[in-house]
Design a protein around this motif. Structure first.
Motif, PDB file in Angstrom:
ATOM      1  N   TYR A 162      16.841  87.009  31.161  1.00 16.85           N
ATOM      2  CA  TYR A 162      16.036  87.569  30.093  1.00 16.85           C
ATOM      3  C   TYR A 162      16.877  88.525  29.247  1.00 16.85           C
ATOM      4  O   TYR A 162      17.770  89.202  29.763  1.00 16.85           O
ATOM      5  N   GLN A 163      16.576  88.602  27.962  1.00 16.82           N
ATOM      6  CA  GLN A 163      17.327  89.470  27.061  1.00 16.82           C
ATOM      7  C   GLN A 163      16.838  90.913  27.121  1.00 16.82           C
ATOM      8  O   GLN A 163      17.627  91.847  27.178  1.00 16.82           O
ATOM      9  N   ARG A 164      15.520  91.115  27.108  1.00 13.35           N
ATOM     10  CA  ARG A 164      14.970  92.468  27.043  1.00 13.35           C
ATOM     11  C   ARG A 164      14.647  93.044  28.410  1.00 13.35           C
ATOM     12  O   ARG A 164      14.677  94.249  28.600  1.00 13.35           O
ATOM     13  N   THR A 165      14.285  92.217  29.339  1.00 10.37           N
ATOM     14  CA  THR A 165      13.919  92.693  30.674  1.00 10.37           C
ATOM     15  C   THR A 165      14.801  92.023  31.711  1.00 10.37           C
ATOM     16  O   THR A 165      15.339  90.941  31.497  1.00 10.37           O
ATOM     17  N   GLY A 166      14.947  92.665  32.868  1.00  9.15           N
ATOM     18  CA  GLY A 166      15.807  92.133  33.915  1.00  9.15           C
ATOM     19  C   GLY A 166      15.090  91.163  34.828  1.00  9.15           C
ATOM     20  O   GLY A 166      13.879  90.960  34.745  1.00  9.15           O
ATOM     21  N   ASP A 167      15.845  90.551  35.735  1.00 14.03           N
ATOM     22  CA  ASP A 167      15.279  89.597  36.671  1.00 14.03           C
ATOM     23  C   ASP A 167      14.248  90.264  37.579  1.00 14.03           C
ATOM     24  O   ASP A 167      13.252  89.657  37.970  1.00 14.03           O
ATOM     25  N   ARG A 168      14.479  91.527  37.928  1.00 14.04           N
ATOM     26  CA  ARG A 168      13.552  92.216  38.820  1.00 14.04           C
ATOM     27  C   ARG A 168      12.168  92.361  38.189  1.00 14.04           C
ATOM     28  O   ARG A 168      11.147  92.185  38.840  1.00 14.04           O
ATOM     29  N   ASP A 169      12.125  92.681  36.894  1.00  8.83           N
ATOM     30  CA  ASP A 169      10.860  92.841  36.199  1.00  8.83           C
ATOM     31  C   ASP A 169      10.089  91.532  36.097  1.00  8.83           C
ATOM     32  O   ASP A 169       8.876  91.535  35.885  1.00  8.83           O
ATOM     33  N   ASN A 170      10.781  90.426  36.201  1.00  6.44           N
ATOM     34  CA  ASN A 170      10.137  89.116  36.075  1.00  6.44           C
ATOM     35  C   ASN A 170      10.036  88.362  37.395  1.00  6.44           C
ATOM     36  O   ASN A 170       9.818  87.151  37.417  1.00  6.44           O
ATOM     37  N   SER A 171      10.199  89.088  38.497  1.00  7.66           N
ATOM     38  CA  SER A 171       9.985  88.536  39.835  1.00  7.66           C
ATOM     39  C   SER A 171       8.705  89.127  40.394  1.00  7.66           C
ATOM     40  O   SER A 171       8.347  90.258  40.092  1.00  7.66           O
ATOM     41  N   SER A 172       8.031  88.356  41.201  1.00  6.75           N
ATOM     42  CA  SER A 172       6.761  88.848  41.757  1.00  6.75           C
ATOM     43  C   SER A 172       6.564  88.331  43.165  1.00  6.75           C
ATOM     44  O   SER A 172       7.099  87.294  43.570  1.00  6.75           O
ATOM     45  N   ALA A 173       5.775  89.104  43.931  1.00  5.84           N
ATOM     46  CA  ALA A 173       5.354  88.702  45.277  1.00  5.84           C
ATOM     47  C   ALA A 173       3.953  89.224  45.502  1.00  5.84           C
ATOM     48  O   ALA A 173       3.660  90.387  45.216  1.00  5.84           O
ATOM     49  N   GLU A 174       3.073  88.336  45.955  1.00  6.39           N
ATOM     50  CA  GLU A 174       1.689  88.731  46.204  1.00  6.39           C
ATOM     51  C   GLU A 174       1.323  88.381  47.632  1.00  6.39           C
ATOM     52  O   GLU A 174       1.680  87.320  48.112  1.00  6.39           O
TER      53      GLU A 174
END
Length: 221
Positions: free
Chosen positions: A209-221
């Motif tokens: 991602y250009q504006r956000t990192g991989d961590r911000d776009n990873s999820s766990a529920e």
């Protein structure tokens, strides 16, 4: 299981109908600046439903349709610079899927599935400008341990395509291609004819991602 898929398919000619009601608190997106971050208070309540249809076509092969809908939302402003909410209630997506069991029987096995999802929300910042339908491929496995415990594993890849952020929300970068994985365990209490189910669902970006990192776009529920 509930959201994790098993390898079993419906028998030919069998029609399955499912209806779920979901209530989620403090899940709508907010964007804060440095001044408002310290005093933020989440206040939202979202009620939605899922209507599911399944039909067995042939031995080891079935199809399904899912219609998720927003029923109501209770939303309060809390000083955030930008807040996300649904413009109106109604159906927000249309999904059609198919599954084929490669091996196994009613107690477990392996299968492959394909799902095609069409977004029905206008100006949805998470799918981007002029998005194409989303394709999801999954490898499915499940097994029984004794007579009471069932375990399941789903591994997949989700393909997304769009022209970038929508004009009204340029700071929100649309979700890109993803790796997805989920596991589930189910324990059957025979005396109560009841199952206790636990699931973990995760997703990870397959692109940068250009504006956000991989961590911000990873999820766990």
């Amino acid at each position: 299981f509930v959201t994790v898929e098993s390898s079993e398919t419906l028998d030919p000619g069998i029609l399955n109908l499912g209806f779920f009601v979901n209530v989620a608190q403090n899940t709508l997106p907010r964007l804060y600046d440095s001044a408002s971050k310290s005093g933020r208070k989440f206040k939202d309540l979202l009620t939605s439903t899922d209507l599911n249809f399944g039909l067995g076509l042939m031995k080891d092969w079935d199809i399904g349709v899912n219609l998720p809908a927003v029923i109501s939302q209770d939303f309060s402003e809390d000083g955030s610079r930008m807040s996300g909410k649904f413009a109106e209630p109604g159906f927000n997506e249309f999904r059609i899927s198919t599954k084929y069991q490669i091996s196994g029987d009613d107690t477990g096995g392996t299968a492959i599935s394909y799902t095609l999802s069409k977004n029905l929300i206008r100006d949805n910042p998470f799918v981007g400008k002029n998005p194409s339908p989303i394709s999801t491929f999954q490898l499915i496995g499940d097994t029984m341990v004794g007579k009471s415990v069932a375990l399941g594993l789903n591994l997949g890849y989700r393909l997304r395509s769009n022209e970038g952020p929508i004009a009204s929300t340029p700071v929100v970068e649309p979700i890109k291609n993803q790796y997805i994985a989920s596991v589930a365990g189910s324990y059957f209490i025979e005396s109560m004819d009841t199952k206790i189910i636990s699931e973990i669902f995760t997703s990870f970006p397959a692109e940068s991602y250009q504006r956000t990192g991989d961590r911000d776009n990873s999820s766990a529920e």
